[in-house]
Design a protein around this motif. Structure first.
Motif, mmCIF file in Angstrom:
data_model
loop_
_atom_site.group_PDB
_atom_site.id
_atom_site.type_symbol
_atom_site.label_atom_id
_atom_site.label_comp_id
_atom_site.label_asym_id
_atom_site.label_seq_id
_atom_site.Cartn_x
_atom_site.Cartn_y
_atom_site.Cartn_z
ATOM 1 N N SER A 131 0.823 -1.218 0.000
ATOM 2 C CA SER A 131 0.000 0.000 0.000
ATOM 3 C C SER A 131 0.854 1.264 0.000
ATOM 4 C CB SER A 131 -0.930 0.001 1.203
ATOM 5 O OG SER A 131 -0.169 -0.131 2.387
ATOM 6 N N ASP A 176 1.720 7.867 -3.369
ATOM 7 C CA ASP A 176 1.558 7.351 -2.010
ATOM 8 C C ASP A 176 0.463 8.134 -1.286
ATOM 9 O OD1 ASP A 176 3.002 5.599 0.171
ATOM 10 O OD2 ASP A 176 2.531 7.517 1.097
ATOM 11 N N TRP B 136 -3.920 -2.583 7.922
ATOM 12 C CA TRP B 136 -4.659 -1.348 7.601
ATOM 13 C C TRP B 136 -5.171 -0.686 8.879
ATOM 14 C CZ3 TRP B 136 -9.991 -0.558 8.412
ATOM 15 C CH2 TRP B 136 -10.508 0.607 7.845
ATOM 16 N N VAL B 147 -5.391 5.321 4.980
ATOM 17 C CA VAL B 147 -5.055 4.569 3.768
ATOM 18 C C VAL B 147 -6.297 3.802 3.313
ATOM 19 C CG1 VAL B 147 -3.430 2.936 2.772
ATOM 20 C CG2 VAL B 147 -2.776 4.286 4.739
ATOM 21 N N LEU B 149 -8.677 0.887 1.890
ATOM 22 C CA LEU B 149 -8.645 -0.586 1.827
ATOM 23 C C LEU B 149 -9.825 -1.025 0.961
ATOM 24 C CD1 LEU B 149 -7.378 -3.291 3.005
ATOM 25 C CD2 LEU B 149 -9.282 -3.246 4.591
ATOM 26 N N THR B 154 -8.929 -6.899 -1.935
ATOM 27 C CA THR B 154 -8.317 -7.739 -0.890
ATOM 28 C C THR B 154 -8.764 -9.190 -1.033
ATOM 29 O OG1 THR B 154 -8.396 -5.806 0.549
ATOM 30 C CG2 THR B 154 -7.951 -7.894 1.605
#
Lengths: 386, 183
Positions: A131, A176, B136, B147, B149, B154
């Protein structure tokens, strides 16, 4: 107590390990200190192997192509590509300078500032966190790279250096989620913040009343103290009204995710936002073909370009007047002191006087211009600023 | 008595040799797994989803009867991964996550027949989701980093990793790195 611990030994060890890591993590966050030693060990252990793998892959493919297919064309191509990238970077700078409203001022700016100094680097690996958008490049502190330096390509911005090791450096990409870049629009000079955290890149902090149109270019504003002002960022693909702020979606021009070779800006130079068309015009514009020349008419249309052309034309005119044939047998020398007629093209240009009546004004240092760039017009004498 | 001790000694020597070899092989495998995550996406961009370090942790947890060894191995792999992460992600994020994965994998192995391919598939699928979600959550809760998700992504990545895990575990079974010989 001992019986309890031995009974729940596994759970106790788990708690100890997890709590230990949590405390260590909290210590790092609290003190904003990074555990450099562990990272240096890990990077030193992993990057040489990755470098070897990359070198083997690159050399194997390169060997086959170099010696069996293209001989040394590949090497030449690489060199030309590097030169081309450098020239494109310079081109961005020159275009930005020349497209400002005041040409002379832009030239003065150009003279005063030096273009950004960069060093080329190759991407050798990704970050281990899927991520987190970060890559490793094969240049480190030994190449003069420092933490916080901007990383770009001739097409646009890529990221910034977040960690430097002797032979490699880690670059956080602009895609990012934690990375923000200060940007400015080309037409309305609307300032915003680029955020690529949630899918497509958006420019935040733009008020509803500000005017931004699709297709408009955004450039770095220099406010983030990372990227020098004036680097292309991308074009607007959609503008929608949001809640209090505009929702501006941007298409990045630099493609930071798939980039293989980058330029690290060692010494950045701020540039004005260009007003004209932007750099990313990949189509080559060719001049229309010249009109067909027709005898004397064609000759009359020819305009002298250089001082040498003017001298040649002047002497030709003198020769015609005195019926002199250059190179002819026993033709003697023409009188070069005779003045040619006033209506000739050679005399239209002001001839420099050998002995000026008045002392010339102190000559200004002429700006160094690239080949083919338009020359500035001679300045009129102006009053000195009060 | 003398005969029994002579009988035991060579087995102990052999076991310790295997133990040392296994440790070295595991370190090497861990390094390969981390390098693959570091380098493979450059070579084949569509392999970003591949979590070889996680699969290795799960395998070690499933095959090891001791949860302590499994959680320590998970912590080692996680910290090694953290070391190559950007500096805005402090060391310990993956360490904690993989410690838990190693512990739970070892705990689960006591209750299920982990030699069964179906169970391995389900467990790898589950552990990938747990790993992604917990990481996460930690980034959000401990570091305050928002962030995104994507649940669908996933799930797809979990399925891919589970599919990769089956042949990988079979290869590792053949390499006899599970520890049966030392146990």
């Amino acid at each position: 107590m001992e019986a309890l611990l031995s009974r729940y030994r596994n759970l106790t060890v788990l708690l100890v390990v997890v709590v230990g890591q949590l405390l260590y993590l909290a210590y790092q966050v609290k003190t904003s200190r990074d555990e450099r030693l562990i990272r240096v060990w890990a990077v030193s252990a992993v990057t040489p192997m990755a470098g070897v793998v990359e070198a083997i892959r690159h050399n194997t493919i390169g060997f086959l192509q170099d010696y069996f297919i293209l001989l040394d064309v590949r090497e030449q191509n690489r060199k030309l590509k590097a030169d081309n990238d450098k020239l494109r970077m310079e081109n961005v700078y020159f275009r930005n300078q020349l497209s400002t409203a005041e040409h002379a001022r832009a030239l003065t700016l150009f003279q005063a500032q030096s273009p950004s100094k960069t060093v080329a680097a190759r991407v050798i690996g990704n970050s281990t966190v899927a991520s987190a958008k970060a890559v490793f490049i094969d240049r480190g502190s030994t190449s003069g790279i420092e933490k916080g330096m901007a990383v770009v390509t001739p097409d646009g911005i890529v990221g910034k250096v977040v960690a430097v090791y002797p032979l490699v450096a880690q670059v956080l990409l602009v895609t990012d989620p934690t990375f923000k870049v200060g940007v400015e629009s080309q037409k309305g000079h609307v300032h915003g913040v680029l955020d690529c955290g949630n899918g497509p890149c958006v420019v935040e902090q733009i008020q509803e009343e500000e005017k931004v149109t699709p297709g408009e270019w955004f450039f770095t504003s220099g406010e983030d103290r990372i990227f020098p002002k004036g680097f292309p960022v991308g074009t607007v693909i959609a503008v929608q009204p949001g809640q209090g702020m505009k929702d501006v979606k941007l298409n990045l021009s630099g493609a930071p995710g798939g980039v293989e070779e980058v330029l690290v800006v060692l010494h950045g130079v701020h540039q004005p936002i260009p007003v004209g068309p932007v750099v990313e015009d990949s189509t080559t514009k060719a001049l229309p073909p010249p009109p067909p020349e027709s005898g004397a008419a064609g000759k009359q249309q020819a305009v002298s370009q250089t001082e040498a052309d003017k001298v040649v034309q002047k002497y030709e005119q003198i020769g015609k007047e005195q019926n002199h044939v250059y190179g002819g047998l026993a033709s003697g020398l023409p009188n070069f002191n005779a003045k040619p007629p006033a209506n000739t093209p050679a005399t239209q240009a002001p001839a420099p006087k050998a002995t000026p009546q008045t002392p010339p004004p102190p000559a200004k240092a002429a700006p160094v211009l690239p080949l083919g760039a338009p020359r500035p017009k001679p300045e009129r004498p102006t009053q000195p600023p009060q | 008595m003398i005969g029994a001790s002579e009988h035991i000694r060579p087995r102990r020597q052999r076991a310790s040799w295997f133990g040392r070899f296994q440790v070295a092989a595991l370190v090497l495998l861990t390094l390969i797994a981390i390098i693959s995550k570091f380098y493979l996406p450059r070579l084949i961009p569509s392999t970003v989803w591949l979590e070889l370090p996680l699969l290795l942790t799960v395998y070690f947890g499933l095959k090891r009867p001791s949860p302590i060894l499994a959680l320590l191995f998970g912590a080692f792999v996680g910290i090694a991964e953290d070391s190559l992460a950007p500096e805005n992600l402090p060391i310990g994020m993956y360490g904690i996550t993989k410690t838990l994965v190693g512990y739970f994998a070892a705990t689960v192995s006591v209750k299920f027949n982990v030699e069964n391919s179906g169970i391995r598939l389900v467990l790898c699928f589950f552990f990938y989701i747990f790993h992604a979600f917990f990481y996460w959550l930690m980034r959000r809760a401990l570091l305050g980093q928002l962030v995104p998700l994507d649940p669908r992504e996933t799930l797809i990545h979990a399925a891919f990793n589970a599919a990769v895990a089956l042949p990988l575990f079979m290869i590792l079974d053949r390499m006899k790195l599970s520890g049966e010989l030392t146990a």
